[in-house]
Design a protein around this motif. Sequence first.
Motif, PDB file in Angstrom:
ATOM      1  N   LYS A 260      82.790 154.596 149.761  1.00 25.54           N
ATOM      2  CA  LYS A 260      83.499 154.636 151.043  1.00 25.54           C
ATOM      3  C   LYS A 260      84.824 153.890 150.953  1.00 25.54           C
ATOM      4  O   LYS A 260      84.907 152.797 150.395  1.00 25.54           O
ATOM      5  CB  LYS A 260      82.611 154.016 152.132  1.00 25.54           C
ATOM      6  N   GLY A 261      85.861 154.485 151.528  1.00 29.92           N
ATOM      7  CA  GLY A 261      87.180 153.870 151.539  1.00 29.92           C
ATOM      8  C   GLY A 261      88.054 154.300 150.378  1.00 29.92           C
ATOM      9  O   GLY A 261      89.288 154.274 150.484  1.00 29.92           O
TER      10      GLY A 261
ATOM     11  N   SER B 207      98.811 150.349 145.360  1.00 32.59           N
ATOM     12  CA  SER B 207      98.804 149.886 146.737  1.00 32.59           C
ATOM     13  C   SER B 207      97.705 150.610 147.500  1.00 32.59           C
ATOM     14  O   SER B 207      97.434 151.794 147.254  1.00 32.59           O
ATOM     15  CB  SER B 207     100.153 150.159 147.394  1.00 32.59           C
ATOM     16  N   ILE B 208      97.071 149.925 148.428  1.00 31.50           N
ATOM     17  CA  ILE B 208      96.054 150.598 149.236  1.00 31.50           C
ATOM     18  C   ILE B 208      96.681 151.647 150.142  1.00 31.50           C
ATOM     19  O   ILE B 208      95.967 152.494 150.705  1.00 31.50           O
ATOM     20  CB  ILE B 208      95.219 149.602 150.066  1.00 31.50           C
ATOM     21  N   PHE B 209      98.008 151.636 150.271  1.00 34.34           N
ATOM     22  CA  PHE B 209      98.707 152.596 151.131  1.00 34.34           C
ATOM     23  C   PHE B 209      99.280 153.774 150.345  1.00 34.34           C
ATOM     24  O   PHE B 209     100.004 154.601 150.897  1.00 34.34           O
ATOM     25  CB  PHE B 209      99.843 151.905 151.890  1.00 34.34           C
ATOM     26  N   ALA B 210      98.948 153.867 149.022  1.00 38.79           N
ATOM     27  CA  ALA B 210      99.612 154.849 148.159  1.00 38.79           C
ATOM     28  C   ALA B 210      98.899 156.186 148.075  1.00 38.79           C
ATOM     29  O   ALA B 210      99.341 157.072 147.351  1.00 38.79           O
ATOM     30  CB  ALA B 210      99.778 154.264 146.761  1.00 38.79           C
ATOM     31  N   GLY B 211      97.783 156.353 148.775  1.00 34.27           N
ATOM     32  CA  GLY B 211      97.138 157.652 148.802  1.00 34.27           C
ATOM     33  C   GLY B 211      95.783 157.712 148.141  1.00 34.27           C
ATOM     34  O   GLY B 211      95.073 158.711 148.285  1.00 34.27           O
TER      35      GLY B 211
ATOM     36  N   ARG C  44      79.834 149.543 149.531  1.00 34.51           N
ATOM     37  CA  ARG C  44      79.355 149.602 148.151  1.00 34.51           C
ATOM     38  C   ARG C  44      80.401 149.072 147.186  1.00 34.51           C
ATOM     39  O   ARG C  44      80.089 148.345 146.237  1.00 34.51           O
ATOM     40  CB  ARG C  44      79.009 151.057 147.806  1.00 34.51           C
ATOM     41  N   ASP C  45      81.654 149.445 147.388  1.00 34.82           N
ATOM     42  CA  ASP C  45      82.760 149.021 146.539  1.00 34.82           C
ATOM     43  C   ASP C  45      83.881 148.488 147.418  1.00 34.82           C
ATOM     44  O   ASP C  45      84.237 149.127 148.423  1.00 34.82           O
ATOM     45  CB  ASP C  45      83.281 150.189 145.693  1.00 34.82           C
ATOM     46  N   ILE C  46      84.436 147.342 147.029  1.00 33.85           N
ATOM     47  CA  ILE C  46      85.438 146.666 147.863  1.00 33.85           C
ATOM     48  C   ILE C  46      86.638 146.300 147.003  1.00 33.85           C
ATOM     49  O   ILE C  46      86.493 145.552 146.021  1.00 33.85           O
ATOM     50  CB  ILE C  46      84.853 145.390 148.506  1.00 33.85           C
ATOM     51  N   PRO C  47      87.837 146.780 147.342  1.00 38.14           N
ATOM     52  CA  PRO C  47      89.020 146.373 146.577  1.00 38.14           C
ATOM     53  C   PRO C  47      89.341 144.897 146.777  1.00 38.14           C
ATOM     54  O   PRO C  47      89.300 144.389 147.904  1.00 38.14           O
ATOM     55  CB  PRO C  47      90.139 147.249 147.158  1.00 38.14           C
ATOM     56  N   LEU C  48      89.646 144.225 145.686  1.00 37.93           N
ATOM     57  CA  LEU C  48      90.210 142.881 145.718  1.00 37.93           C
ATOM     58  C   LEU C  48      91.717 143.054 145.554  1.00 37.93           C
ATOM     59  O   LEU C  48      92.163 143.695 144.591  1.00 37.93           O
ATOM     60  CB  LEU C  48      89.636 142.029 144.588  1.00 37.93           C
ATOM     61  N   VAL C  49      92.497 142.518 146.487  1.00 38.18           N
ATOM     62  CA  VAL C  49      93.925 142.826 146.517  1.00 38.18           C
ATOM     63  C   VAL C  49      94.762 141.556 146.440  1.00 38.18           C
ATOM     64  O   VAL C  49      94.312 140.456 146.772  1.00 38.18           O
ATOM     65  CB  VAL C  49      94.298 143.611 147.795  1.00 38.18           C
TER      66      VAL C  49
ATOM     67  N   ALA D 295      89.498 135.599 154.053  1.00 40.50           N
ATOM     68  CA  ALA D 295      89.846 136.439 152.910  1.00 40.50           C
ATOM     69  C   ALA D 295      89.553 137.910 153.129  1.00 40.50           C
ATOM     70  O   ALA D 295      90.066 138.757 152.400  1.00 40.50           O
ATOM     71  CB  ALA D 295      89.094 135.956 151.670  1.00 40.50           C
ATOM     72  N   MET D 296      88.717 138.250 154.109  1.00 41.88           N
ATOM     73  CA  MET D 296      88.359 139.654 154.303  1.00 41.88           C
ATOM     74  C   MET D 296      89.133 140.234 155.477  1.00 41.88           C
ATOM     75  O   MET D 296      89.393 139.560 156.472  1.00 41.88           O
ATOM     76  CB  MET D 296      86.853 139.816 154.515  1.00 41.88           C
ATOM     77  N   GLU D 297      89.511 141.490 155.331  1.00 37.59           N
ATOM     78  CA  GLU D 297      90.226 142.181 156.394  1.00 37.59           C
ATOM     79  C   GLU D 297      89.892 143.662 156.337  1.00 37.59           C
ATOM     80  O   GLU D 297      89.574 144.203 155.274  1.00 37.59           O
ATOM     81  CB  GLU D 297      91.739 141.969 156.272  1.00 37.59           C
ATOM     82  N   MET D 298      89.946 144.297 157.475  1.00 35.25           N
ATOM     83  CA  MET D 298      89.665 145.720 157.574  1.00 35.25           C
ATOM     84  C   MET D 298      90.924 146.446 158.023  1.00 35.25           C
ATOM     85  O   MET D 298      91.597 146.018 158.966  1.00 35.25           O
ATOM     86  CB  MET D 298      88.550 145.981 158.593  1.00 35.25           C
ATOM     87  N   TRP D 299      91.228 147.536 157.333  1.00 33.39           N
ATOM     88  CA  TRP D 299      92.327 148.409 157.745  1.00 33.39           C
ATOM     89  C   TRP D 299      91.731 149.680 158.333  1.00 33.39           C
ATOM     90  O   TRP D 299      90.895 150.333 157.711  1.00 33.39           O
ATOM     91  CB  TRP D 299      93.217 148.747 156.550  1.00 33.39           C
ATOM     92  N   ALA D 300      92.129 150.006 159.538  1.00 33.80           N
ATOM     93  CA  ALA D 300      91.629 151.211 160.212  1.00 33.80           C
ATOM     94  C   ALA D 300      92.780 151.915 160.909  1.00 33.80           C
ATOM     95  O   ALA D 300      93.768 151.289 161.309  1.00 33.80           O
ATOM     96  CB  ALA D 300      90.536 150.852 161.220  1.00 33.80           C
ATOM     97  N   GLN D 301      92.644 153.207 161.067  1.00 31.04           N
ATOM     98  CA  GLN D 301      93.713 154.026 161.630  1.00 31.04           C
ATOM     99  C   GLN D 301      93.454 154.329 163.097  1.00 31.04           C
ATOM    100  O   GLN D 301      92.313 154.565 163.512  1.00 31.04           O
ATOM    101  CB  GLN D 301      93.802 155.338 160.845  1.00 31.04           C
ATOM    102  N   VAL D 302      94.513 154.298 163.877  1.00 30.13           N
ATOM    103  CA  VAL D 302      94.425 154.764 165.257  1.00 30.13           C
ATOM    104  C   VAL D 302      94.268 156.279 165.214  1.00 30.13           C
ATOM    105  O   VAL D 302      95.129 156.986 164.672  1.00 30.13           O
ATOM    106  CB  VAL D 302      95.681 154.377 166.065  1.00 30.13           C
TER     107      VAL D 302
END
Length: 396
Positions: A8-9, A28-32, A377-382, A287-294
Amino acid sequence: MTIDWRSKGFWVPDGEVDPGRLAAERPSIFAGGFTWPLLVLRRDAVEANIATMAAYARRHGFDLAPHAKTTMAPGLLAAQMRAGAWGLTVATPNQALVLRRLGIERVLIANQVLDPVALRWLAAESAAGWDVFFQVDSLAGVAAAAATGGPLRVLVELGHDGGRTGVRGLGELETIARAVAAAPGLELAGVAGYEGQLRDQDGVDAYLDQLAEGVNRLAAAGLLPGRGIVACGGSAWFDRVTARLGGLHDRARLILRSGATVTHDDGFYRERTPFTRVPTEGPLTAAMEMWAQVISAPEPGLAIAGMGKRDAPFDEGLPEPLDVRRADGHTETARGVRVTKLNDHHTYLAVGDVPLTPGDLIRFGLSHPCTAFDKWRDIPLVDEDRRVVDVLHTYF
Protein backbone atom coordinates in the motif's frame (compact mmCIF):
# COMPACT_ATOMS: atom_id res chain seq x y z
CA MET A 1 11.51 -8.60 0.85
CA THR A 2 10.30 -6.99 -2.35
CA ILE A 3 7.79 -4.26 -3.04
CA ASP A 4 4.96 -5.09 -5.39
CA TRP A 5 1.22 -4.63 -5.90
CA ARG A 6 0.59 -5.71 -2.30
CA SER A 7 2.48 -2.74 -0.84
CA LYS A 8 0.00 0.00 0.00
CA GLY A 9 1.19 3.49 -0.90
CA PHE A 10 3.72 2.23 -3.46
CA TRP A 11 2.55 2.31 -7.08
CA VAL A 12 3.77 -0.98 -8.58
CA PRO A 13 0.98 -2.29 -10.82
CA ASP A 14 3.35 -4.72 -12.56
CA GLY A 15 6.49 -6.56 -11.52
CA GLU A 16 8.32 -5.79 -8.32
CA VAL A 17 10.79 -3.29 -6.89
CA ASP A 18 13.88 -4.06 -4.85
CA PRO A 19 13.92 -1.82 -1.72
CA GLY A 20 17.71 -1.50 -1.81
CA ARG A 21 17.66 -0.28 -5.38
CA LEU A 22 14.83 2.11 -4.57
CA ALA A 23 16.81 3.56 -1.67
CA ALA A 24 19.89 3.94 -3.88
CA GLU A 25 17.85 5.90 -6.43
CA ARG A 26 16.41 8.15 -3.67
CA PRO A 27 13.16 9.01 -5.45
CA SER A 28 10.91 11.78 -4.18
CA ILE A 29 7.60 10.56 -2.83
CA PHE A 30 6.03 13.12 -5.20
CA ALA A 31 7.75 11.76 -8.35
CA GLY A 32 5.11 9.25 -9.40
CA GLY A 33 6.20 6.00 -7.79
CA PHE A 34 3.81 6.42 -4.86
CA THR A 35 0.11 6.93 -4.38
CA TRP A 36 -2.04 8.31 -1.61
CA PRO A 37 -2.45 7.94 1.28
CA LEU A 38 1.16 7.26 2.21
CA LEU A 39 2.73 6.84 5.64
CA VAL A 40 6.38 7.89 5.81
CA LEU A 41 8.98 8.16 8.57
CA ARG A 42 11.53 10.95 8.71
CA ARG A 43 14.99 9.44 9.12
CA ASP A 44 16.60 12.36 10.94
CA ALA A 45 13.84 12.46 13.55
CA VAL A 46 13.99 8.69 14.13
CA GLU A 47 17.76 8.73 14.57
CA ALA A 48 17.60 11.70 16.94
CA ASN A 49 14.88 10.06 19.04
CA ILE A 50 16.80 6.80 19.38
CA ALA A 51 19.96 8.68 20.40
CA THR A 52 18.03 10.85 22.87
CA MET A 53 16.51 7.88 24.69
CA ALA A 54 19.77 5.93 24.73
CA ALA A 55 21.54 8.91 26.30
CA TYR A 56 18.70 9.46 28.77
CA ALA A 57 18.82 5.87 29.99
CA ARG A 58 22.60 5.97 30.39
CA ARG A 59 22.46 9.18 32.40
CA HIS A 60 20.03 7.64 34.85
CA GLY A 61 21.65 4.23 35.15
CA PHE A 62 18.86 2.36 33.38
CA ASP A 63 19.01 -0.16 30.55
CA LEU A 64 16.60 0.03 27.63
CA ALA A 65 14.39 -2.78 26.36
CA PRO A 66 12.10 -0.67 24.16
CA HIS A 67 8.73 -2.12 23.28
CA ALA A 68 9.03 -3.65 19.81
CA LYS A 69 5.24 -3.93 19.42
CA THR A 70 5.17 -0.21 18.64
CA THR A 71 6.70 -0.72 15.20
CA MET A 72 7.55 -4.43 14.64
CA ALA A 73 9.88 -3.06 11.96
CA PRO A 74 13.24 -4.88 11.85
CA GLY A 75 15.06 -1.80 10.52
CA LEU A 76 14.00 0.29 13.51
CA LEU A 77 14.56 -2.51 16.02
CA ALA A 78 18.08 -3.04 14.70
CA ALA A 79 18.77 0.69 15.03
CA GLN A 80 17.64 0.62 18.66
CA MET A 81 19.88 -2.38 19.36
CA ARG A 82 22.85 -0.66 17.71
CA ALA A 83 22.25 2.32 19.99
CA GLY A 84 22.84 0.07 22.98
CA ALA A 85 19.46 -1.43 23.92
CA TRP A 86 19.80 -4.25 26.47
CA GLY A 87 17.01 -6.14 24.73
CA LEU A 88 13.53 -5.66 23.31
CA THR A 89 10.06 -6.00 24.81
CA VAL A 90 7.02 -7.57 23.16
CA ALA A 91 3.39 -8.10 24.12
CA THR A 92 2.72 -11.63 22.82
CA PRO A 93 4.48 -14.95 22.19
CA ASN A 94 3.84 -14.46 18.48
CA GLN A 95 5.82 -11.21 18.57
CA ALA A 96 8.53 -13.00 20.55
CA LEU A 97 8.71 -15.59 17.77
CA VAL A 98 9.23 -12.84 15.20
CA LEU A 99 12.07 -11.35 17.23
CA ARG A 100 13.64 -14.78 17.72
CA ARG A 101 13.66 -15.27 13.95
CA LEU A 102 15.14 -11.79 13.54
CA GLY A 103 18.05 -12.77 15.77
CA ILE A 104 17.24 -10.60 18.80
CA GLU A 105 19.16 -12.27 21.62
CA ARG A 106 17.22 -10.94 24.63
CA VAL A 107 13.42 -10.52 24.75
CA LEU A 108 11.02 -9.63 27.53
CA ILE A 109 7.35 -10.56 27.08
CA ALA A 110 5.43 -7.96 29.10
CA ASN A 111 2.48 -10.24 29.79
CA GLN A 112 1.59 -13.51 31.44
CA VAL A 113 1.80 -16.48 29.05
CA LEU A 114 -0.73 -19.29 29.56
CA ASP A 115 -0.85 -20.99 26.15
CA PRO A 116 0.83 -24.40 26.62
CA VAL A 117 1.95 -24.47 22.96
CA ALA A 118 3.74 -21.13 23.33
CA LEU A 119 5.12 -22.07 26.76
CA ARG A 120 6.65 -25.29 25.47
CA TRP A 121 8.31 -23.36 22.64
CA LEU A 122 9.62 -20.73 25.04
CA ALA A 123 11.04 -23.41 27.32
CA ALA A 124 12.77 -25.13 24.40
CA GLU A 125 14.24 -21.87 23.14
CA SER A 126 15.33 -20.93 26.65
CA ALA A 127 17.04 -24.31 27.00
CA ALA A 128 18.81 -23.61 23.69
CA GLY A 129 20.29 -20.43 25.17
CA TRP A 130 17.80 -17.72 24.27
CA ASP A 131 17.55 -14.96 26.87
CA VAL A 132 13.76 -14.70 27.22
CA PHE A 133 11.57 -13.59 30.12
CA PHE A 134 7.85 -13.23 30.71
CA GLN A 135 5.57 -12.08 33.52
CA VAL A 136 3.26 -13.90 35.93
CA ASP A 137 0.52 -12.49 38.13
CA SER A 138 -1.36 -15.60 39.27
CA LEU A 139 -0.92 -19.10 40.61
CA ALA A 140 -2.51 -20.31 37.37
CA GLY A 141 0.26 -18.59 35.43
CA VAL A 142 2.91 -20.19 37.61
CA ALA A 143 1.34 -23.63 37.21
CA ALA A 144 1.09 -23.30 33.44
CA ALA A 145 4.75 -22.32 33.15
CA ALA A 146 5.88 -25.04 35.58
CA ALA A 147 3.99 -27.69 33.58
CA THR A 148 6.59 -27.32 30.80
CA GLY A 149 9.38 -28.43 33.10
CA GLY A 150 11.30 -25.30 32.17
CA PRO A 151 13.76 -23.79 32.07
CA LEU A 152 11.82 -20.53 32.16
CA ARG A 153 12.65 -17.18 33.74
CA VAL A 154 9.76 -15.08 34.96
CA LEU A 155 9.09 -11.70 36.50
CA VAL A 156 6.29 -11.28 39.04
CA GLU A 157 4.12 -8.35 38.03
CA LEU A 158 2.64 -5.71 40.30
CA GLY A 159 -0.39 -3.88 38.94
CA HIS A 160 -2.68 -1.21 40.36
CA ASP A 161 -6.40 -0.76 40.94
CA GLY A 162 -8.25 -0.24 37.69
CA GLY A 163 -5.20 -1.19 35.64
CA ARG A 164 -4.75 -4.14 33.39
CA THR A 165 -2.55 -7.09 34.47
CA GLY A 166 -0.50 -7.51 37.64
CA VAL A 167 -1.33 -8.48 41.23
CA ARG A 168 -3.11 -5.84 43.28
CA GLY A 169 -1.03 -5.82 46.45
CA LEU A 170 2.33 -6.67 47.99
CA GLY A 171 1.00 -9.66 49.88
CA GLU A 172 -0.15 -11.26 46.66
CA LEU A 173 3.12 -10.28 44.98
CA GLU A 174 5.03 -12.25 47.62
CA THR A 175 2.65 -15.20 47.34
CA ILE A 176 3.25 -15.46 43.60
CA ALA A 177 6.99 -14.97 44.04
CA ARG A 178 7.15 -17.84 46.55
CA ALA A 179 5.17 -20.07 44.19
CA VAL A 180 7.66 -19.33 41.39
CA ALA A 181 10.61 -20.01 43.68
CA ALA A 182 9.11 -23.37 44.67
CA ALA A 183 8.23 -24.47 41.13
CA PRO A 184 10.67 -26.83 39.41
CA GLY A 185 12.05 -25.43 36.18
CA LEU A 186 11.17 -21.82 36.97
CA GLU A 187 13.54 -19.04 37.95
CA LEU A 188 12.32 -15.83 39.56
CA ALA A 189 14.31 -13.21 37.65
CA GLY A 190 12.74 -10.06 39.07
CA VAL A 191 9.71 -7.79 39.21
CA ALA A 192 7.77 -5.92 36.51
CA GLY A 193 5.21 -3.14 36.50
CA TYR A 194 3.47 -0.65 34.25
CA GLU A 195 2.45 2.88 35.21
CA GLY A 196 1.24 4.13 31.83
CA GLN A 197 -2.48 3.94 32.55
CA LEU A 198 -2.26 6.21 35.57
CA ARG A 199 -3.31 9.77 34.77
CA ASP A 200 -1.59 12.00 37.33
CA GLN A 201 1.87 12.27 38.80
CA ASP A 202 0.79 11.63 42.39
CA GLY A 203 -0.83 8.36 41.36
CA VAL A 204 2.20 7.34 39.31
CA ASP A 205 4.61 8.14 42.14
CA ALA A 206 2.52 6.24 44.69
CA TYR A 207 2.42 3.18 42.44
CA LEU A 208 6.16 3.29 41.72
CA ASP A 209 6.91 3.65 45.42
CA GLN A 210 4.83 0.55 46.06
CA LEU A 211 6.73 -1.26 43.30
CA ALA A 212 10.04 -0.31 44.94
CA GLU A 213 8.70 -1.50 48.30
CA GLY A 214 7.73 -4.79 46.70
CA VAL A 215 11.21 -5.28 45.27
CA ASN A 216 12.76 -4.59 48.67
CA ARG A 217 10.32 -6.95 50.36
CA LEU A 218 11.07 -9.82 48.00
CA ALA A 219 14.81 -9.18 48.28
CA ALA A 220 14.64 -9.20 52.08
CA ALA A 221 12.80 -12.52 51.92
CA GLY A 222 15.62 -13.97 49.81
CA LEU A 223 13.34 -14.51 46.83
CA LEU A 224 15.19 -12.37 44.28
CA PRO A 225 18.58 -13.05 42.72
CA GLY A 226 21.49 -10.86 43.78
CA ARG A 227 20.79 -8.26 41.12
CA GLY A 228 17.39 -9.11 39.72
CA ILE A 229 15.54 -7.29 36.97
CA VAL A 230 13.06 -4.49 37.63
CA ALA A 231 11.26 -3.67 34.37
CA CYS A 232 8.87 -0.74 34.08
CA GLY A 233 8.22 2.41 32.11
CA GLY A 234 5.99 3.38 29.22
CA SER A 235 6.50 6.50 27.09
CA ALA A 236 4.49 8.96 29.19
CA TRP A 237 6.04 8.72 32.68
CA PHE A 238 9.57 7.41 32.27
CA ASP A 239 10.94 10.44 34.12
CA ARG A 240 8.99 9.38 37.20
CA VAL A 241 10.21 5.80 36.79
CA THR A 242 13.84 6.92 36.85
CA ALA A 243 13.15 9.26 39.78
CA ARG A 244 11.24 6.80 41.99
CA LEU A 245 13.02 3.53 41.16
CA GLY A 246 16.55 4.89 40.87
CA GLY A 247 17.24 3.99 44.49
CA LEU A 248 17.13 0.30 43.52
CA HIS A 249 20.34 0.50 41.46
CA ASP A 250 22.43 -1.44 43.97
CA ARG A 251 20.14 -4.45 44.08
CA ALA A 252 18.54 -4.52 40.62
CA ARG A 253 19.11 -4.11 36.90
CA LEU A 254 16.65 -1.36 36.05
CA ILE A 255 14.93 -1.62 32.67
CA LEU A 256 12.93 1.04 30.81
CA ARG A 257 10.52 -0.35 28.20
CA SER A 258 9.45 2.95 26.56
CA GLY A 259 8.61 2.08 22.95
CA ALA A 260 6.69 4.96 21.38
CA THR A 261 9.71 7.23 21.81
CA VAL A 262 11.28 5.86 18.62
CA THR A 263 8.86 7.91 16.51
CA HIS A 264 7.10 10.09 19.10
CA ASP A 265 3.95 11.71 17.61
CA ASP A 266 1.90 14.86 17.01
CA GLY A 267 -0.81 14.06 19.54
CA PHE A 268 -1.00 11.76 22.54
CA TYR A 269 2.73 11.60 23.29
CA ARG A 270 3.43 15.17 22.25
CA GLU A 271 1.15 16.18 25.12
CA ARG A 272 2.38 13.57 27.59
CA THR A 273 6.09 13.18 26.95
CA PRO A 274 8.18 13.52 30.11
CA PHE A 275 10.34 16.03 28.27
CA THR A 276 7.59 18.62 28.78
CA ARG A 277 8.37 18.26 32.51
CA VAL A 278 12.14 17.93 32.12
CA PRO A 279 12.89 19.79 28.85
CA THR A 280 16.63 19.85 29.46
CA GLU A 281 16.71 16.04 29.05
CA GLY A 282 15.03 15.94 25.64
CA PRO A 283 13.47 16.56 23.25
CA LEU A 284 11.74 13.96 21.10
CA THR A 285 10.53 14.84 17.61
CA ALA A 286 7.51 13.49 15.72
CA ALA A 287 8.92 11.25 12.99
CA MET A 288 5.80 9.81 11.34
CA GLU A 289 3.57 11.68 8.94
CA MET A 290 0.79 10.81 6.54
CA TRP A 291 0.33 12.33 3.10
CA ALA A 292 -3.21 12.19 1.74
CA GLN A 293 -4.95 13.81 -1.19
CA VAL A 294 -8.03 15.99 -1.13
CA ILE A 295 -10.47 13.98 -3.24
CA SER A 296 -13.57 16.17 -2.88
CA ALA A 297 -14.70 19.61 -1.75
CA PRO A 298 -18.45 18.99 -1.90
CA GLU A 299 -19.75 22.01 0.01
CA PRO A 300 -18.51 25.27 1.55
CA GLY A 301 -16.31 24.68 4.58
CA LEU A 302 -15.92 20.94 3.94
CA ALA A 303 -13.26 18.93 2.16
CA ILE A 304 -12.69 15.18 2.08
CA ALA A 305 -9.25 13.59 2.11
CA GLY A 306 -8.68 10.08 0.82
CA MET A 307 -7.47 8.64 4.13
CA GLY A 308 -9.37 6.81 6.82
CA LYS A 309 -9.35 4.39 9.73
CA ARG A 310 -7.70 1.74 7.55
CA ASP A 311 -4.71 4.05 7.15
CA ALA A 312 -4.31 6.34 10.16
CA PRO A 313 -4.53 5.85 13.95
CA PHE A 314 -7.59 7.37 15.60
CA ASP A 315 -7.80 5.71 19.03
CA GLU A 316 -5.79 8.38 20.90
CA GLY A 317 -6.71 11.48 18.91
CA LEU A 318 -7.47 12.33 15.29
CA PRO A 319 -4.82 13.20 12.69
CA GLU A 320 -3.71 16.83 12.64
CA PRO A 321 -3.34 18.69 9.30
CA LEU A 322 0.09 20.36 9.18
CA ASP A 323 0.76 21.50 5.61
CA VAL A 324 -0.93 21.73 2.23
CA ARG A 325 1.06 20.94 -0.93
CA ARG A 326 -0.53 22.46 -4.00
CA ALA A 327 -0.44 20.96 -7.49
CA ASP A 328 2.52 23.19 -8.45
CA GLY A 329 4.58 21.92 -5.50
CA HIS A 330 4.12 25.03 -3.39
CA THR A 331 3.62 24.27 0.31
CA GLU A 332 1.75 26.37 2.86
CA THR A 333 0.53 25.89 6.38
CA ALA A 334 -2.70 24.03 7.07
CA ARG A 335 -3.30 26.05 10.23
CA GLY A 336 -7.06 26.34 10.70
CA VAL A 337 -7.86 23.08 8.90
CA ARG A 338 -9.28 20.52 11.30
CA VAL A 339 -10.19 16.85 11.13
CA THR A 340 -13.71 16.28 12.45
CA LYS A 341 -14.11 12.54 11.83
CA LEU A 342 -12.83 9.51 9.92
CA ASN A 343 -14.64 6.80 8.00
CA ASP A 344 -12.92 3.68 6.72
CA HIS A 345 -11.36 5.57 3.79
CA HIS A 346 -12.44 9.20 4.19
CA THR A 347 -11.31 12.04 6.40
CA TYR A 348 -13.69 14.97 6.98
CA LEU A 349 -11.96 18.34 7.06
CA ALA A 350 -13.35 21.61 8.36
CA VAL A 351 -11.33 23.90 6.12
CA GLY A 352 -11.51 27.17 8.04
CA ASP A 353 -9.84 29.97 6.07
CA VAL A 354 -7.61 27.67 4.00
CA PRO A 355 -9.11 26.94 0.59
CA LEU A 356 -8.67 23.29 -0.34
CA THR A 357 -8.96 22.03 -3.90
CA PRO A 358 -9.33 18.45 -5.09
CA GLY A 359 -5.83 17.22 -5.88
CA ASP A 360 -4.11 19.11 -3.05
CA LEU A 361 -1.93 16.99 -0.80
CA ILE A 362 -2.12 17.37 2.96
CA ARG A 363 0.62 16.38 5.37
CA PHE A 364 -0.94 15.04 8.56
CA GLY A 365 0.67 14.58 11.94
CA LEU A 366 -0.52 11.43 13.68
CA SER A 367 -1.28 10.45 17.25
CA HIS A 368 -0.24 7.12 18.82
CA PRO A 369 2.34 5.22 16.76
CA CYS A 370 1.32 1.86 18.23
CA THR A 371 -1.80 1.85 16.06
CA ALA A 372 -0.19 3.42 12.99
CA PHE A 373 2.45 0.87 12.02
CA ASP A 374 0.12 -2.14 12.04
CA LYS A 375 -1.83 -0.65 9.12
CA TRP A 376 1.19 -0.59 6.78
CA ARG A 377 3.27 -3.43 5.34
CA ASP A 378 6.01 -1.26 3.82
CA ILE A 379 6.91 2.26 4.96
CA PRO A 380 9.32 4.64 3.21
CA LEU A 381 12.02 6.18 5.37
CA VAL A 382 12.65 9.64 3.95
CA ASP A 383 15.07 12.53 4.28
CA GLU A 384 13.94 16.09 4.90
CA ASP A 385 13.32 16.60 1.16
CA ARG A 386 10.98 13.59 1.27
CA ARG A 387 13.31 11.45 -0.80
CA VAL A 388 13.28 7.74 0.04
CA VAL A 389 16.47 6.55 1.75
CA ASP A 390 15.20 3.15 2.94
CA VAL A 391 12.05 1.04 3.14
CA LEU A 392 10.87 -0.39 6.44
CA HIS A 393 8.92 -3.65 6.52
CA THR A 394 6.57 -4.47 9.39
CA TYR A 395 5.62 -7.83 10.92
CA PHE A 396 2.10 -7.72 12.35
